[in-house]
Design a protein around this motif. Structure first.
Motif, short mmCIF file in Angstrom:
data_model
loop_
_atom_site.label_atom_id
_atom_site.label_comp_id
_atom_site.label_asym_id
_atom_site.label_seq_id
_atom_site.Cartn_x
_atom_site.Cartn_y
_atom_site.Cartn_z
N GLN A 13 -13.27 11.69 12.56
CA GLN A 13 -13.41 11.38 10.89
C GLN A 13 -13.43 10.01 11.43
O GLN A 13 -14.06 8.81 10.36
CB GLN A 13 -12.04 11.81 10.16
N ASN A 14 -12.41 9.28 12.30
CA ASN A 14 -12.48 7.80 12.38
C ASN A 14 -13.85 7.03 12.72
O ASN A 14 -14.60 6.49 12.74
CB ASN A 14 -12.04 7.75 13.52
N LEU A 15 -14.91 8.12 13.41
CA LEU A 15 -16.21 7.59 13.53
C LEU A 15 -17.15 8.40 12.74
O LEU A 15 -17.78 7.28 11.78
CB LEU A 15 -16.91 8.41 15.08
N LEU A 16 -16.73 9.14 11.84
CA LEU A 16 -17.76 9.40 10.05
C LEU A 16 -17.77 7.90 9.21
O LEU A 16 -18.71 7.25 9.25
CB LEU A 16 -16.86 10.54 9.93
N ASN A 17 -16.07 7.64 9.11
CA ASN A 17 -15.69 6.42 8.41
C ASN A 17 -16.97 4.80 9.71
O ASN A 17 -16.81 4.27 8.41
CB ASN A 17 -14.42 6.05 8.92
N LYS A 18 -16.40 5.26 10.48
CA LYS A 18 -17.09 3.70 10.96
C LYS A 18 -19.03 3.59 11.06
O LYS A 18 -18.99 2.62 10.85
CB LYS A 18 -17.19 3.77 12.35
N LEU A 19 -19.12 4.75 10.75
CA LEU A 19 -20.52 5.26 10.47
C LEU A 19 -21.76 4.76 9.13
O LEU A 19 -22.11 4.42 8.84
CB LEU A 19 -21.56 7.04 10.38
N LEU A 20 -19.62 5.83 8.33
CA LEU A 20 -20.36 5.38 6.64
C LEU A 20 -19.88 3.57 6.29
O LEU A 20 -20.30 3.14 5.40
CB LEU A 20 -19.66 6.22 6.33
N ASP A 21 -19.07 2.88 6.83
CA ASP A 21 -19.64 1.63 6.78
C ASP A 21 -20.47 0.32 7.05
O ASP A 21 -20.44 -0.44 8.24
CB ASP A 21 -17.91 1.07 7.53
N GLU A 22 -21.26 1.18 6.58
CA GLU A 22 -22.69 1.08 6.99
C GLU A 22 -23.32 -0.07 5.06
O GLU A 22 -23.03 0.64 4.18
CB GLU A 22 -23.43 1.25 7.47
N ALA A 23 -23.59 -1.27 5.26
CA ALA A 23 -24.10 -2.02 4.32
C ALA A 23 -25.02 -1.67 3.41
O ALA A 23 -24.95 -0.95 2.14
CB ALA A 23 -24.34 -3.69 4.29
N TYR A 24 -26.17 -0.43 4.22
CA TYR A 24 -27.00 0.04 3.80
C TYR A 24 -26.73 1.47 2.08
O TYR A 24 -27.06 1.48 1.05
CB TYR A 24 -28.07 0.72 4.18
N PHE A 25 -25.53 2.20 2.64
CA PHE A 25 -25.16 2.33 1.66
C PHE A 25 -24.03 2.29 0.64
O PHE A 25 -23.71 1.95 -0.36
CB PHE A 25 -23.95 3.33 2.47
N LYS A 26 -24.18 1.37 0.57
CA LYS A 26 -23.24 0.26 -0.56
C LYS A 26 -24.33 -0.20 -1.92
O LYS A 26 -24.62 -0.96 -2.43
CB LYS A 26 -22.80 -0.58 0.19
#
Length: 368
Positions: free
Chosen positions: A220-233
């Protein structure tokens, strides 16, 4: 009388050259036959290195453009020979080419696909349509995605909320909600990181049936880091590619984390599914009609991705486009045959609400 067109597609995954023969009459598309031809490893490695490093010379780039043009032409000729098709029956070839860089924003937006269409036209003797994206960008669009216009033409249903999800190297959606404008955009990575990671660790081109990912656990920690990418926002319209989602990007996210390789793979599956889920949940659905997510592309064969999507989207029927009569492996090749048909018949084939272009325009350049 048949109106035959050929579509050619080699996507972000670079796993092969998809060729489809279709009959198109008054916009009605009938798939006749298709095949996939391997991408020679020497060319694939040149393309991967170019996309990952963005480093080349003019000579190497020109030679690769020529090599790909020959490869596409030879594959088409082999397809015609194998299936006993007379080239004079074909009205046009629609060839997407291989994207090596896509920069849809900034002061000087551009996109670059290679695979010399002059060579394709010369070697096959068939009118070839290529360079589909830049006209849209000239009118202020992102040049992508282009397939939603095709999805609208063949899969829209006035009684169903449908999202067509193509999971290739990058995942993209076409949103077909009755009485609403069609929208579509790239949600983020599809198979590009999954393929790159298993290739780096196990020297395999892809994770067949997600067998390796199934041995890992989502971190989950890695998944959170991966999802913390500007593109997704970012809001739509938006498009992306290997320029952002690549192995160097992944390694940067992994900095300071000591994880098992198979756990990273499992987490990358989750990234693909969760990033898609987040976009689906944003959709403006305000009716009581049934909801269908129709999946195509290589990711439709990944049972773990399909399972995750079904779990994450309990109010959606998660199916494949095969269930609706269109082979998911051929979807994009068929779409570029349709785009060639549109170009030959001077039919606008972008959707401004999808790409952000200022107007609908006829896409593609004719080579003969």
């Amino acid at each position: 009388m048949q109106n035959l067109y050929i579509g050619v597609m080699s996507g972000t995954s670079m796993d092969g050259i998809d060729i489809a023969l279709v009959d198109i009459k008054a916009g009605k598309v009938t798939s006749i036959i298709s095949d996939c031809y391997p991408m020679p490893n020497s060319i694939k490695q040149q393309l991967l290195t170019l996309c990952d490093t963005n480093q080349t010379t003019l000579q190497d780039l020109g030679q690769l453009d020529h090599q790909l043009g020959l490869l596409f032409a030879n594959s088409i000729n082999q397809f015609l020979q194998n299936n006993h098709i007379n080239k004079n029956q074909i009205k046009a070839i629609g060839c997407h080419g291989q994207t090596i860089y896509h920069q849809p924003t900034g002061n000087n937006p551009f996109t670059m696909q290679i695979g010399d269409a002059n060579i394709i036209a010369a070697k096959t003797g068939i009118i070839t349509i290529a360079d589909f994206r830049r006209k849209d960008m000239a009118y202020g669009g992102q040049g992508a995605p282009l397939v939603p216009a095709f999805h609208k033409a063949v899969l829209q249903d006035p009684h169903i909320n449908r999202v067509i999800l193509n999971i290739g190297g990058i995942s993209n959606i076409s949103v077909l909600i009755p009485n609403q404008t069609v929208i579509g955009y790239d949600t983020g990575p599809g198979n590009v990181l999954l393929d790159g990671w298993i290739n780096e660790n196990l020297n395999q081109s892809y994770d067949k049936d997600a067998m390796w990912a199934k041995t890992g656990h989502i971190q989950q920690n890695l998944l959170n880091k991966l999802l913390d990418e500007a593109y997704f926002k970012l809001p739509a319209p938006k498009s992306t590619g290997r320029e952002l989602f690549n192995l160097p990007w992944l390694h940067k996210k992994l900095t300071g984390m000591n994880l098992k390789a198979q756990d990273v793979q499992a987490t990358l599956v989750a990234l693909t599914a969760v990033s898609i889920k987040h976009e689906i949940e944003k959709l403006p659905i305000s009716n009581n009609l049934p909801c269908e997510l129709l999946v195509c592309g290589g990711g439709a064969k990944n049972p773990l991705i399909m399972q995750r999507l079904s779990t994450l989207l309990p109010n959606w029927a998660v199916l494949t486009t095969n269930d609706k009569g269109i082979n998911g492996d051929d979807m994009e090749a068929i779409a570029f045959a349709w785009l060639a048909y549109c170009r030959i018949n001077h039919i606008p084939s972008n959707i401004p609400e999808v790409t952000g272009a200022s107007q609908a325009v006829c896409l593609g350049v004719l080579y003969q």
